[in-house]
Design a protein around this motif. Sequence first.
Motif, PDB file in Angstrom:
ATOM      1  N   TYR A  56      21.120 -51.867  10.552  1.00  0.00           N
ATOM      2  CA  TYR A  56      21.825 -51.751   9.277  1.00  0.00           C
ATOM      3  C   TYR A  56      22.288 -50.307   9.038  1.00  0.00           C
ATOM      4  N   LEU A  57      21.416 -49.354   9.304  1.00  0.00           N
ATOM      5  CA  LEU A  57      21.768 -47.949   9.113  1.00  0.00           C
ATOM      6  C   LEU A  57      22.843 -47.506  10.104  1.00  0.00           C
ATOM      7  N   ILE A  58      22.745 -47.988  11.329  1.00  0.00           N
ATOM      8  CA  ILE A  58      23.754 -47.651  12.337  1.00  0.00           C
ATOM      9  C   ILE A  58      25.121 -48.164  11.912  1.00  0.00           C
ATOM     10  N   LEU A  59      25.189 -49.411  11.471  1.00  0.00           N
ATOM     11  CA  LEU A  59      26.477 -50.008  11.088  1.00  0.00           C
ATOM     12  C   LEU A  59      27.086 -49.290   9.891  1.00  0.00           C
ATOM     13  N   ASN A  60      26.245 -48.898   8.949  1.00  0.00           N
ATOM     14  CA  ASN A  60      26.765 -48.175   7.794  1.00  0.00           C
ATOM     15  C   ASN A  60      27.261 -46.793   8.181  1.00  0.00           C
ATOM     16  N   ALA A  61      26.643 -46.197   9.173  1.00  0.00           N
ATOM     17  CA  ALA A  61      27.133 -44.909   9.672  1.00  0.00           C
ATOM     18  C   ALA A  61      28.493 -45.074  10.349  1.00  0.00           C
ATOM     19  N   LEU A  62      28.639 -46.117  11.162  1.00  0.00           N
ATOM     20  CA  LEU A  62      29.907 -46.355  11.857  1.00  0.00           C
ATOM     21  C   LEU A  62      31.026 -46.686  10.880  1.00  0.00           C
ATOM     22  N   ILE A 168      24.871 -45.186  20.723  1.00  0.00           N
ATOM     23  CA  ILE A 168      23.666 -45.178  19.905  1.00  0.00           C
ATOM     24  C   ILE A 168      22.889 -46.453  20.194  1.00  0.00           C
ATOM     25  N   ALA A 169      21.568 -46.409  20.000  1.00  0.00           N
ATOM     26  CA  ALA A 169      20.740 -47.565  20.324  1.00  0.00           C
ATOM     27  C   ALA A 169      19.621 -47.699  19.304  1.00  0.00           C
ATOM     28  N   PHE A 170      19.007 -48.875  19.304  1.00  0.00           N
ATOM     29  CA  PHE A 170      17.858 -49.089  18.425  1.00  0.00           C
ATOM     30  C   PHE A 170      16.838 -49.964  19.128  1.00  0.00           C
ATOM     31  N   CYS A 186      13.151 -48.018  15.571  1.00  0.00           N
ATOM     32  CA  CYS A 186      13.690 -46.666  15.701  1.00  0.00           C
ATOM     33  C   CYS A 186      15.154 -46.719  16.097  1.00  0.00           C
ATOM     34  N   ILE A 187      15.834 -45.630  15.820  1.00  0.00           N
ATOM     35  CA  ILE A 187      17.215 -45.385  16.249  1.00  0.00           C
ATOM     36  C   ILE A 187      17.181 -44.177  17.158  1.00  0.00           C
ATOM     37  N   PHE A 188      17.960 -44.207  18.251  1.00  0.00           N
ATOM     38  CA  PHE A 188      18.040 -43.015  19.090  1.00  0.00           C
ATOM     39  C   PHE A 188      19.450 -42.811  19.634  1.00  0.00           C
ATOM     40  N   THR A 189      19.848 -41.562  19.705  1.00  0.00           N
ATOM     41  CA  THR A 189      21.198 -41.195  20.128  1.00  0.00           C
ATOM     42  C   THR A 189      21.226 -39.738  20.560  1.00  0.00           C
ATOM     43  N   LEU A 194      26.980 -38.796  15.039  1.00  0.00           N
ATOM     44  CA  LEU A 194      26.331 -39.993  14.509  1.00  0.00           C
ATOM     45  C   LEU A 194      25.010 -39.639  13.836  1.00  0.00           C
ATOM     46  N   ALA A 195      24.292 -38.697  14.403  1.00  0.00           N
ATOM     47  CA  ALA A 195      23.033 -38.272  13.789  1.00  0.00           C
ATOM     48  C   ALA A 195      23.273 -37.705  12.393  1.00  0.00           C
ATOM     49  N   GLY A 196      24.340 -36.940  12.253  1.00  0.00           N
ATOM     50  CA  GLY A 196      24.659 -36.388  10.952  1.00  0.00           C
ATOM     51  C   GLY A 196      24.964 -37.469   9.931  1.00  0.00           C
ATOM     52  N   LEU A 197      25.632 -38.526  10.369  1.00  0.00           N
ATOM     53  CA  LEU A 197      25.942 -39.636   9.467  1.00  0.00           C
ATOM     54  C   LEU A 197      24.699 -40.454   9.138  1.00  0.00           C
ATOM     55  N   LEU A 198      23.753 -40.515  10.059  1.00  0.00           N
ATOM     56  CA  LEU A 198      22.521 -41.275   9.830  1.00  0.00           C
ATOM     57  C   LEU A 198      21.576 -40.560   8.871  1.00  0.00           C
ATOM     58  N   ASP A 199      21.625 -39.253   8.894  1.00  0.00           N
ATOM     59  CA  ASP A 199      20.671 -38.474   8.097  1.00  0.00           C
ATOM     60  C   ASP A 199      20.609 -38.934   6.648  1.00  0.00           C
ATOM     61  N   GLU A 200      21.760 -39.122   6.038  1.00  0.00           N
ATOM     62  CA  GLU A 200      21.787 -39.479   4.620  1.00  0.00           C
ATOM     63  C   GLU A 200      21.115 -40.820   4.374  1.00  0.00           C
TER      64      GLU A 200
END
Length: 393
Positions: A56-62, A168-170, A186-189, A194-200
């Motif tokens: 969910y967090l990955i998709l919202n970042a994308l 990116i992967a989970f 977990c999420i890893f990349t 992408l990491a910057g977008l995930l932070d929030e």
Amino acid sequence: MGTKISQLGINIEPRDIVTALFPYLGDSRQRFTMKLSEYLGSQYVYLVNSGTTALYLILNALKRISLKREVVIPAYTAPVVVLPIIKSGLKPVLCDISLRDFNMDIELLPGILGDQTLCIIPTHMFGVAVNGISRLRGAFGGVYIVEDCAQSLGSKLGETHLGKFSDIAFSSFNRGKNLPTYGGGCIFTDSKRLAGLLDEGVNKLKEQNAAYRFRLPFELAAFAMAVRPFVFGSLYPLISHFKDNRVPDDFVSARLTAFQAGVGASLLERIERLSDARMRNAESLTNGLRGIERIIIPEIPPDVRYAINRLPVAFKDLKDKNNAIKTLNRAGIDTSVMYGRPIHHIFDLGCNKEDFKNASYAAERILTLPTHSLVQGKNIDDMVSAIKGVCSR
């Protein structure tokens, strides 16, 4: 009833729980994050309460990068994958699988992708790598690759962990996974962007409620005890009533608890040994079952390391499958049908029931066999003997 081998099993030891309850090395979440980063070889790692939340967090970042709204997933995968896609306001698009490995057939992707394709989520089902995953990234301009490694922690192609062939992967740390902390993910990349977008999104996650955190150590301890062969066999009539294959209709996003992170960090110290056990048991099973005409097992190249989560066996005749369940149960082996229906038979995605023939075929016929570290040589012999016996009638 004697001993019985559970589908879910890992050697969770008292020290894993004790060290998580009474941490002596500082922040357990920071420690687990650093250990995962080193183990996976990924620069950025984020801990969350489930693989579903991770996606969910990955998709919202994308979504913050692109206006595209279609997400391509296998037609045979964990149904819960659909939930974060829909909750993100995106559209699931299905791709049929290959019966070679029960994974997404990437050869079909050119006919599926369009100008609205945001990303592709290849799932390494059962811990077996998607055939051709190493050439997928960059093959379709402007389309992100998000590897679903929920069942494949510990699996590698050469020296490279699955999850490193994408943007990116989970992964998931739920009960039946290769590193079970009784929930978590977990999420890893390696992508700084992408990491910057995930932070929030990650920083907005809240702690699990106090009641959940309080009961978690007791539930994990009970799980660790329940999957021991003698306990599982003795209590199987009771435990079998708690099996639940219902598809949830929603999920809650939160942080991974400090206790779960402590357990994960402790288990990660033994992940190579635990993964080796899965690899050896899967190899012994496939060697014993190879050549049986009435079943299909995944093709596993001899030069790879796959920490098989469970070994899928597809029975060409449904009568054989039903007989195998009964025979294996009598032999003290717990089995699972995993996902008994393909995605388009569970969700209304505008597809016809007759679409995605391979996914429908596999979903109906697959039976999974345990491969975890509690499985012994005799258990493997019993599984092979049972299936050979069923398929020779």
